[in-house]
Design a protein around this motif. Sequence first.
Motif, short mmCIF file in Angstrom:
data_model
loop_
_atom_site.label_atom_id
_atom_site.label_comp_id
_atom_site.label_asym_id
_atom_site.label_seq_id
_atom_site.Cartn_x
_atom_site.Cartn_y
_atom_site.Cartn_z
N ARG A 80 -4.69 2.71 8.50
CA ARG A 80 -5.80 2.38 7.60
C ARG A 80 -5.28 1.73 6.32
O ARG A 80 -5.92 0.80 5.80
CB ARG A 80 -6.59 3.64 7.26
N ALA A 81 -4.14 2.19 5.83
CA ALA A 81 -3.57 1.59 4.63
C ALA A 81 -3.22 0.12 4.87
O ALA A 81 -3.46 -0.74 4.02
CB ALA A 81 -2.33 2.37 4.20
N VAL A 96 -3.62 5.87 0.04
CA VAL A 96 -4.19 6.72 1.09
C VAL A 96 -3.40 8.01 1.15
O VAL A 96 -2.16 7.99 1.08
CB VAL A 96 -4.15 6.02 2.46
N ALA A 100 0.86 -1.19 0.00
CA ALA A 100 0.00 0.00 0.00
C ALA A 100 0.89 1.23 0.00
O ALA A 100 2.05 1.17 0.40
CB ALA A 100 -0.93 0.01 1.21
N GLN A 130 -4.69 -1.83 7.02
CA GLN A 130 -5.98 -2.53 7.11
C GLN A 130 -6.55 -2.78 5.72
O GLN A 130 -7.03 -3.88 5.41
CB GLN A 130 -6.95 -1.69 7.94
N MET A 131 -6.51 -1.78 4.86
CA MET A 131 -7.06 -1.91 3.51
C MET A 131 -6.29 -2.94 2.68
O MET A 131 -6.87 -3.63 1.84
CB MET A 131 -7.04 -0.55 2.80
N PRO A 156 -3.80 -0.31 -2.33
CA PRO A 156 -4.49 0.85 -1.76
C PRO A 156 -3.62 2.10 -1.79
O PRO A 156 -2.41 2.04 -1.60
CB PRO A 156 -4.79 0.42 -0.32
N ASP A 194 -7.80 6.51 -2.55
CA ASP A 194 -8.95 5.72 -2.10
C ASP A 194 -9.54 6.32 -0.83
O ASP A 194 -10.74 6.20 -0.58
CB ASP A 194 -8.51 4.28 -1.83
N LEU A 195 -8.68 6.96 -0.05
CA LEU A 195 -9.12 7.57 1.21
C LEU A 195 -8.21 8.76 1.49
O LEU A 195 -7.00 8.67 1.33
CB LEU A 195 -9.01 6.54 2.34
#
Length: 281
Positions: free
Chosen positions: A235-236, A97, A64, A238-239, A95, A116-117
């Motif tokens: 979060r990255a 982020v 990510a 997790q994604m 991902p 993506d986020l």
Amino acid sequence: MKKWLKRLLLFGIIVMVLGFLGSLLSRLPVGDRVAVIKVKGAIIEPDRIVSKIQKAKEDKSVKALVLRVDSPGGSVGASQEIYRALEDFKSSGKPLVVSMGNVSASGGYYISAPADLIFANPGTITGSIGVIVQHTELKDLLEKLGIRTTAIKTGKFKDTLSPFRDLTPEEKEYLQKTIEDAYEQFLQAILKYRSKKISEQKLREIADGRVFTGRVAKELGLVDELGNLQDAINRAKQMAGVPEARVFYMEDRRGFIRKLMEEGFEGFGGDYPLMLYYLMR
């Protein structure tokens, strides 16, 4: 053997050993990683950032990417270069982020849009969606100083924005159309990835150059979450489904010899011949 020659040979051996160890370590498996690329300052020369993004895409250990943006903006073309590189990165399925720092405005927001986020701090300054061309006219001042200029040109628009004369009405109209086209490209670049989070009508209402705090930007749909860089990294992970992944900061790295010369011999004030003289004594 002369003392200087021994020192030179020792120095060469050390360099060879370090080079060998570096090559060996580069071949070892590194495990899952989340790459962090920092975009700091004005966005003018995108080449190094684009190169890092490409490397993150190609590196199989990178699962990510977190783009840390702390920029007030920059040129349209440079922002588009990074934007396109991020689109290419997303084609890998990894991902992406964004973590906004103090400021992520204008071009800083432009390059954030494909994520993506998007994370922002509550007090991050973002937005400033728009395009500007400025003209400073010095004709009257120069005339007072007795300075006159003449332009020999191949077309009537060739010296548009010259500080030595006023803009003509025709030039103002031409420049307005130019920046409106760039502005429309900016809006479409945002809507391409955020149309489900902010409508085109709403975006056009707020895209008048004004800035927002991260908290207001979240309410408007310009960002997704409030949080810092570590929140974005978590979060990255997790994604990407790699909670134990290591964080890899893709900093600019110089060669060992250059770094040694620039930083390891500060007492010589960067004087390389002087350094070599003392090394060989």
